[in-house]
Design a protein around this motif. Sequence first.
Motif, mmCIF file in Angstrom:
data_model
loop_
_atom_site.group_PDB
_atom_site.id
_atom_site.type_symbol
_atom_site.label_atom_id
_atom_site.label_comp_id
_atom_site.label_asym_id
_atom_site.label_seq_id
_atom_site.Cartn_x
_atom_site.Cartn_y
_atom_site.Cartn_z
ATOM 1 N N GLU A 151 -3.145 -11.642 8.367
ATOM 2 C CA GLU A 151 -3.078 -10.592 9.375
ATOM 3 C C GLU A 151 -1.748 -10.660 10.092
ATOM 4 O OE1 GLU A 151 -5.251 -9.661 13.573
ATOM 5 O OE2 GLU A 151 -6.541 -10.119 11.865
ATOM 6 N N ILE A 152 -1.076 -9.515 10.207
ATOM 7 C CA ILE A 152 0.219 -9.423 10.880
ATOM 8 C C ILE A 152 0.124 -8.332 11.933
ATOM 9 C CG2 ILE A 152 2.682 -8.920 10.573
ATOM 10 C CD1 ILE A 152 2.456 -9.964 7.771
ATOM 11 N N ARG A 153 0.431 -8.679 13.162
ATOM 12 C CA ARG A 153 0.379 -7.697 14.246
ATOM 13 C C ARG A 153 1.799 -7.475 14.771
ATOM 14 N NH1 ARG A 153 -4.781 -6.841 15.942
ATOM 15 N NH2 ARG A 153 -6.347 -8.355 15.247
ATOM 16 N N GLY A 160 0.787 -1.209 0.000
ATOM 17 C CA GLY A 160 0.000 0.000 0.000
ATOM 18 C C GLY A 160 0.826 1.268 0.000
ATOM 19 N N GLY A 161 2.157 1.144 0.037
ATOM 20 C CA GLY A 161 3.019 2.311 -0.032
ATOM 21 C C GLY A 161 3.435 2.876 1.303
ATOM 22 N N ASN A 162 2.975 2.285 2.413
ATOM 23 C CA ASN A 162 3.409 2.751 3.725
ATOM 24 C C ASN A 162 4.757 2.149 4.081
ATOM 25 O OD1 ASN A 162 1.016 4.249 4.207
ATOM 26 N ND2 ASN A 162 -0.045 2.336 4.708
ATOM 27 N N TYR A 163 5.354 2.666 5.151
ATOM 28 C CA TYR A 163 6.647 2.157 5.610
ATOM 29 C C TYR A 163 6.566 1.819 7.081
ATOM 30 C CZ TYR A 163 8.883 3.576 1.260
ATOM 31 O OH TYR A 163 9.236 3.683 -0.059
ATOM 32 N N GLY A 164 7.258 0.738 7.458
ATOM 33 C CA GLY A 164 7.355 0.339 8.846
ATOM 34 C C GLY A 164 8.789 0.366 9.315
ATOM 35 N N ALA A 184 3.115 -1.339 20.753
ATOM 36 C CA ALA A 184 3.622 -1.106 19.400
ATOM 37 C C ALA A 184 2.623 -0.353 18.549
ATOM 38 C CB ALA A 184 3.966 -2.439 18.730
ATOM 39 N N ALA A 185 1.321 -0.555 18.809
ATOM 40 C CA ALA A 185 0.319 0.106 17.980
ATOM 41 C C ALA A 185 0.323 1.604 18.172
ATOM 42 C CB ALA A 185 -1.078 -0.451 18.293
ATOM 43 N N HIS A 186 0.924 2.072 19.263
ATOM 44 C CA HIS A 186 0.933 3.500 19.528
ATOM 45 C C HIS A 186 2.253 4.150 19.151
ATOM 46 C CE1 HIS A 186 -2.829 2.899 21.659
ATOM 47 N NE2 HIS A 186 -2.252 1.927 22.332
ATOM 48 N N GLU A 187 3.251 3.341 18.745
ATOM 49 C CA GLU A 187 4.547 3.895 18.382
ATOM 50 C C GLU A 187 4.458 4.553 17.018
ATOM 51 O OE1 GLU A 187 7.415 0.850 18.544
ATOM 52 O OE2 GLU A 187 7.306 0.565 20.706
ATOM 53 N N LEU A 193 -0.967 -0.753 11.027
ATOM 54 C CA LEU A 193 -2.233 -1.324 11.469
ATOM 55 C C LEU A 193 -2.225 -2.824 11.278
ATOM 56 C CD1 LEU A 193 -4.665 1.291 9.909
ATOM 57 C CD2 LEU A 193 -3.962 1.104 12.314
ATOM 58 N N PRO A 194 -3.075 -3.556 12.022
ATOM 59 C CA PRO A 194 -3.173 -4.997 11.820
ATOM 60 C C PRO A 194 -3.531 -5.305 10.380
ATOM 61 C CG PRO A 194 -4.303 -4.343 13.829
ATOM 62 C CD PRO A 194 -3.926 -3.080 13.137
ATOM 63 N N GLY A 195 -2.914 -6.365 9.859
ATOM 64 C CA GLY A 195 -3.148 -6.751 8.476
ATOM 65 C C GLY A 195 -2.097 -6.250 7.521
ATOM 66 N N ALA A 196 -1.164 -5.400 7.979
ATOM 67 C CA ALA A 196 -0.106 -4.895 7.107
ATOM 68 C C ALA A 196 0.876 -6.007 6.793
ATOM 69 C CB ALA A 196 0.608 -3.730 7.774
ATOM 70 N N GLN A 197 1.480 -5.943 5.614
ATOM 71 C CA GLN A 197 2.463 -6.940 5.202
ATOM 72 C C GLN A 197 3.509 -6.280 4.327
ATOM 73 O OE1 GLN A 197 -0.551 -9.282 2.891
ATOM 74 N NE2 GLN A 197 1.045 -9.238 1.326
#
Length: 561
Positions: free
Chosen positions: A484-486, A464-468, A492-495, A500-504
């Motif tokens: 789904e990937i958490r 989707g073009g986002n970065y982690g 971690a969800a607030h960092e 978001l859940p489901g990102a890959q």
Amino acid sequence: MLRLAIRFLSGSYHATPWGRHVNEGDIEWPPSPWRLCRAFLATGFARLGWATVPPEGRTLIERLAASPPVYHLPPASTGHTRHYMPLYKNVTAKVLDAFAFVGRGEDAVLGITWDVEPTAAERALFEALAARLSYLGRAESWVAAEVTEALPEHLSPCRASECAPGPGYERVALLAPLSAAEYAAFRRERVGGGGAAEQEGPARRGAKAPKKSAASKEAAKLEALYPADLLAALLKSSGDLQRDGWSQPPGSRWLSYWREGDALAKVSTRPTPAARRRAPRQDTALLALSSDTARREVLPRSEDALLCMEVLHAALVRKSDRGDGFGPSPCLTGKDAHHTPLTGHRHAWLLPASLGSEAHFDHVLVHTAMELDERARAALSSVRKIYRKDLCTLVTLVEIGLREDFEQAVPYVRAAKVWTSVLPFVPPRHLKRQGASSLEGQVQAELASRGLPPAERIEVELEGGNYGAASDFWDFWQRRHPGEIRLAGPEAAHEEGSQLPGAQLATRWRHFRSARVLKPEQRPPVAASLGLRLTFAAPVRGPIALGYASHFGLGAMVPAP
């Protein structure tokens, strides 16, 4: 004495010799005396508002026609483009546009001298015509001409002569006008002599003489076929000449000029004045790729960049090896004469660049951390084609210089704080969760081995073009199949930067070749193709290419938009 200095504003001269087809790829170099006289006449009509040729114009052209010029040639090389010219009803024809590349430097001047003594009026007219001459040859040969008292000393003379001035010269036939007196005699012989022959011919055969009216018509046709004087012959258009059946313009002759044998095989390596002030070294070259077919699919796809760079690299290495026992250039192989690998990634990177198409790449930037030696420069200018399976790609050297010289055209060599991948990063070692073999550890080690500062932040591209953050990479990597990937840990969800859940991991990089073909034994240690985003504390100048097969384009990065 008249001296003319001509500079080619686009750096190239396009002209086809008389009697040759444009698709033969022949170049009229230097410009023929016939072409020069016609260019002056055309400039007078188009730029000086002539309705007829003025008296001083007539005498000036006659002086120039009677004295074959001496040329003073700058270093030049040949090139060509191929394109499809629209004709009618959506029909196209492939055209080969060959040209002589002269360059745009201070000394890239074509000098022409005529050994004549013009009157003051003729000299003033000659200077006006030269100042208004806008092109010479085909319309894309833009020029700026001026009358001068001196020409650069490095130019090579090219004179008309019946024999070569010495060894190492080649003959080139140039079309030139007859003098006005010679043309008048030529016309009298053809028109007057031709008419008498026709009148005497029937009497010898015992036939009846033609009627006077018929003879007059034939004489009129014959007179119309031959222009009245030299200027009228020079003003004849090519269409009129072809319609009248002329294979050579009336009033013209062929002269033997002698130029150096490598007059069109000299690639000028004179840097620009700014480059000379910066440094005398050359470390970067830009190659252009083109196709000889109507469709663009022959240009390599971005996904096939690794294979194409391997093929191009092999061709450059072969060209740089002259068989003299010294082997190919270390700039290209990364090994010295004893086959010992060089350290510090100083040898050439071949980085494909898409300057005109997103789906295909049409240029290749070649950059070394060491100076390009003479063998490498010769190889870059001599490779003309590369083949992938049954597809041929044409290669043309655009320029050699310093990497700063290419900053405007090629994003790879710009300076920026944030860099993103344009070709996938393939880890050079097996991946681990932590330590030197983690994703962060390998990227930082690759930067250090190239003398680059460490990155403040390393991110990996997600679907989707986002970065982690790279610190979360291992969780994505362990469960990299769709689903789904958490992120690990409730916080971690607030960092910042967490997903978001489901990102890959981004899957678009899987379509790129990530293993070498010409050397299959040198396969990557791990089947991973990743997109990265690196952030530095201060702007860093490229090029930046990291990871496995980075010298063949993988891991190439550009400044983030």
